[in-house]
Structure formats: structure tokens, C-alpha cells
Scaffold this active site. Structure first.
Site, PDB file in Angstrom:
ATOM      1  N   ASP A   1      -7.393   1.019  -1.361  1.00 42.83           N
ATOM      2  CA  ASP A   1      -8.093  -0.048  -2.076  1.00 42.83           C
ATOM      3  C   ASP A   1      -9.178  -0.679  -1.205  1.00 42.83           C
ATOM      4  O   ASP A   1     -10.234  -1.080  -1.695  1.00 42.83           O
ATOM      5  CB  ASP A   1      -7.104  -1.120  -2.534  1.00 42.83           C
ATOM      6  CG  ASP A   1      -6.077  -0.572  -3.496  1.00 42.83           C
ATOM      7  OD1 ASP A   1      -6.487   0.062  -4.479  1.00 42.83           O
ATOM      8  OD2 ASP A   1      -4.872  -0.758  -3.272  1.00 42.83           O
TER       9      ASP A   1
ATOM     10  N   HIS B   1       0.837  -1.125   2.248  1.00 46.10           N
ATOM     11  CA  HIS B   1       1.064  -0.606   0.901  1.00 46.10           C
ATOM     12  C   HIS B   1       2.538  -0.747   0.555  1.00 46.10           C
ATOM     13  O   HIS B   1       3.410  -0.621   1.416  1.00 46.10           O
ATOM     14  CB  HIS B   1       0.647   0.869   0.809  1.00 46.10           C
ATOM     15  CG  HIS B   1       0.530   1.381  -0.593  1.00 46.10           C
ATOM     16  ND1 HIS B   1       1.611   1.836  -1.303  1.00 46.10           N
ATOM     17  CD2 HIS B   1      -0.545   1.499  -1.417  1.00 46.10           C
ATOM     18  CE1 HIS B   1       1.215   2.218  -2.504  1.00 46.10           C
ATOM     19  NE2 HIS B   1      -0.086   2.020  -2.605  1.00 46.10           N
TER      20      HIS B   1
END
Length: 431
Positions: A366, A308
Site C-alpha cells: 500500500d 501487514h
């Protein structure tokens, strides 16, 4: 109390400037450079604004190194474990968790603003039959400005609050309508006795010809995803909403701009990119080859849904949603879906591979949200729309916070000009 300062020295011009340091309640302090240009003639250069605080905010705190995410001071783990989405929405918008009466009042207000104007049906039909749902979302939400323009005064707290309620209430209805249009099915009206997430699932999957029973496991998973997606500090889409809103634009227009920003594959479109990557990998037999490609710095292939931009540790939202992901798959089964089998095998290998563990390239929110959405029958091009529903409360909370500032200034980033200096103009016959 003596204010801490940082000294800037321009030795070539013999100039010095003391810049005040603004202390944060948590996290890094910030140097106030607002007077630097006026007094020393300099701008600062920060591509992507990754080291620039564009505002003061009391909504969300992130520590990427420690894997911390808090809404209004509350750890995301506590909120995800104990709260419904609308409790978290109340917290983000009003600053405190609601008591039972306050929550019932919010739920009642949201419930009675879920309907959208009937004239919007013709607006939906104006899009091409295969238009991407995010394109439709951007256009339809922006069009709400036409329905709620004359009766919104952003300088009135009650009008700002009503705009926030309308957006949070109508976003699931609009999203479900996008889905129904994509499938050529009739729109389903909201049902007042259902909770926020159950109502959304019914509008998505019900048919007028028969009753639809919402699976509580699925409703709980969707509610949790909305909580995890509700806010994430000054990301690209939130900053977009703030920048557009700083001009005094209608809040529906500002949020529509945020939706457009979220669409990008580097932002909200990342969960859609995860499923595209799984399609590229094809089968579990190919995983070792693609793992090797991901490790090769000369190969452009990247494992989407791992690591991330903010978190240099495990994404705290992923740690929460991983358990729910496996619960959903356990309840529904994979239905022989090879992509779900592939995703779980990829997760297993990456969590054990020394290369990914050392670099802390863990599966992020995600990755897991994409698996859940696919398992419950939501098509890939609707994934980012799901993100929009949850993030709307964060966007509008930041908009309200910004508009409430007594010294609101329109956003106006500066630039480092690298073009040609003044040139001599020649008429067309002399060129």
C-alpha cells in the site's frame, strides 16, 4: 489410511467427541468442527474469523511468517517478473498459465467486452458532483445486475465464465469513467488495439481533442500493480463476495458488495490512508517527531503503509513493487511534489530504524502503490478504485470456485449471545 483426529472432552457432562483433522497441501491443518454443535451443543468463538477456515480453496496460498504469496502454486515473484496481468487472470480463473493461443483468446474476449451500456452514463450523472469514486463504483457495478440478470444462470459453467469475463473487462472502463466524472471531463471509449493496462490509462488520461500516447513504463507499472493486487486469499472483501454469492445472488451484486468491503481504511483504503498520513506529517523536517510518536504506545498515531495483518515478515509484494516505484519516479521525476520527497525519506529512515526493523514493520504494498499512483497523476480518492480493478479477478475466481462446489451451503455464521434472557412484557400503560 487412519484419519487423524482431535478429541474434545466436556468433563462436566461426561461427553467426548473425536473431530477429524483435514490436512492442507501446505500450511496448517484444520479441525473440522462442523458436527460439534449437533453432537455436543457447542459453537466455537472466533471474533473476526481469524482462526477459522471458512472454505476450501485451491487459488492462493500465503505464509505470513515466511513472506510467501503464491497464486495456484506459482510464487508471486515469478509471475510479477514474467507475466502480463491477463496471463495471471487466466491462471486464477482457470487454474493453469495459458499458452500463447489461450492467452490470445482471453485477450480477445476481454477486449470485446470492455464497453459498458450507454444507459450507464445517465446513472453516473445521478451521483452528487463530489461523490467518492468508491461509492460510485459500488453503485455502478451493482447496477450491472440489472443489465445481466435474466441471461445468467449461475449453475451453468458457461454463464459463470461469461460473467467473469464481463467483470474483468468492464471494471477498467467503469473506473476510468469515475475518474472522468470527478474531473468533469468526457468519457473516453476503450480502444481495441491496446492491451489491458494501456487501454485503462488511455481511458483515464486521454482527451477527445488530441491523441494520447501511453508511456510503456507507466503501463508496465500499472500492470504489475494489478498482478500484485489480484488475490490475497480469504480477506474481508473476498470473504464478503463469497458470503453474498453463497445465497445465489447475482455475481455483479456479490462483487459490488466486495467493493464496499474493500473501501475500508483497514483494507483496500490503506493506500489512501498512506497519503493522508503524509499530509499530516507535512514535511521531511517533521519525520523524526512522527517516528517517535509511532513508537509511543500511548499515542494513537500509526505509520500507515508499514507492516501487514498477515505478513510477519517483509510483504513479498512490497519487495517487488519497490523497484518499480523507484523506476517510475526516476522516469517521471517528483515534479517538486513534497509528498513524494517525504515518502521516500520516510521509507529510507524506517528501513534503517532499529525499532521498525526489529518488529519487521517494513513498508508494504500500500505504501509503494500510493506513491506510484500519486506520481502518475491519480488522485488519492481514486487509489482504492485502482485496487478494485486488480482484485476483481480474484473475487470472481473465488466466486466461481465456490459456486462450482457440489455441496454449496449458504454462509451462516453463529454468535455468542450476551443479551438479556427472556423478559416479561408489559403493555405501554404499565411501563
Amino acid at each position: 489410511m487412519v484419519e487423524r483426529t482431535v478429541k474434545i472432552i466436556d468433563s462436566s457432562r461426561g461427553l467426548e467427541k473425536e473431530l477429524p483433522v483435514l490436512e492442507a497441501s501446505e500450511g496448517p491443518a484444520t479441525i473440522d468442527i462442523s458436527s460439534l454443535y449437533q453432537e455436543m451443543g457447542y459453537f466455537t468463538y472466533d471474533p473476526g474469523f481469524t482462526a477459522t477456515a471458512s472454505c476450501k480453496s485451491a487459488i492462493t496460498y500465503i505464509d505470513g511468517d515466511k513472506g510467501i504469496l503464491r497464486y495456484r502454486g506459482y510464487p508471486i515473484e515469478d509471475l510479477a517478473e514474467n507475466c502480463k496481468f491477463l496471463e495471471v487472470a487466466y491462471l486464477l480463473l482457470y487454474g493453469d498459465l495459458p499458452n500463447a493461443d489461450e492467452l490470445r483468446h482471453l485477450e480477445d474476449r476481454i477486449t470485446h467486452h470492455t464497453l459498458i451500456n450507454e444507459n450507464l452514463k445517465s446513472f453516473f450523472s445521478g451521483f452528487h458532483y463530489d461523490a467518492h469514486p468508491m461509492a460510485v463504483m459500488t453503485g455502478v457495478v451493482g447496477s450491472l445486475s440489472a443489465f445481466y440478470h435474466d441471461n445468467i444462470d449461475i449453475n451453468k459453467p458457461e454463464d459463470r465464465d461469461l460473467a467473469a469475463i464481463r467483470l474483468v473487462a468492464k471494471m477498467p472502463t467503469i473506473a476510468a469513467a469515475c475518474f472522468k466524472r470527478l474531473r468533469g471531463e468526457p468519457f473516453i471509449y476503450p480502444k481495441n488495439e491496446l492491451d489491458y493496462s494501456s487501454n485503462f490509462l488511455r481511458m483515464m488520461f486521454a482527451q477527445p481533442t488530441e491523441e494520447y500516447e501511453v508511456d510503456p513504463v507507466i503501463a508496465k507499472a500499472i500492470d504489475l500493480l494489478f498482478i500484485l493486487h489480484a488475490d490475497h486469499e480469504q480477506n474481508a472483501s473476498t470473504s464478503t463476495v463469497r458470503l453474498v454469492g453463497s445465497s445465489g445472488a447475482n455475481p455483479f451484486a456479490a462483487v459490488a458488495a466486495g467493493i464496499a468491503s474493500l473501501w475500508g481504511p483497514a483494507h483496500g483504503g490503506a493506500n489512501e490512508a498512506v497519503l493522508s498520513m503524509l499530509g499530516e506529517i507535512g514535511s521531511t523536517r517533521n519525520i523524526p517527531k512522527f517516528i517517535d510518536r509511532a513508537k509511543d504506545k500511548d499515542d494513537p498515531f500509526r505509520l500507515m503503509g508499514f507492516g501487514h495483518r498477515v505478513y510477519n515478515n517483509y510483504d513479498p509484494r512490497a519487495a517487488i513493487i519497490r523497484k518499480t516505484c523507484h523506476e517510475v519516479l526516476g522516469k517521471l521525476g517528483n515534479h517538486g511534489d513534497p509528498q513524494l520527497d517525504l515518502a521516500l525519506k520516510l521509507e529510507e529512515i524506517a528501513l534503517q530504524d532499529e525499532y521498525f526493523v526489529e518488529r519487521k514493520l517494513y513498508p508494504n504494498v500500500d505504501f509503494y502503490s500510493g506513491i506510484i499512483y500519486r506520481a502518475i497523476g491519480i488522485p488519492t480518492n481514486m487509489f482504492t478504485v485502482m485496487f478494485v480493478i486488480g482484485r476483481t479477478i480474484g473475487w470472481i475466481s473465488h466466486w466461481v470456485e465456490m459456486i462450482s462446489e457440489p455441496r454449496l451451503r449458504i454462509g451462516r455464521p453463529r454468535q455468542l449471545y450476551t443479551g438479556l434472557a427472556q423478559r416479561t412484557f408489559k403493555k405501554i400503560g404499565d411501563r
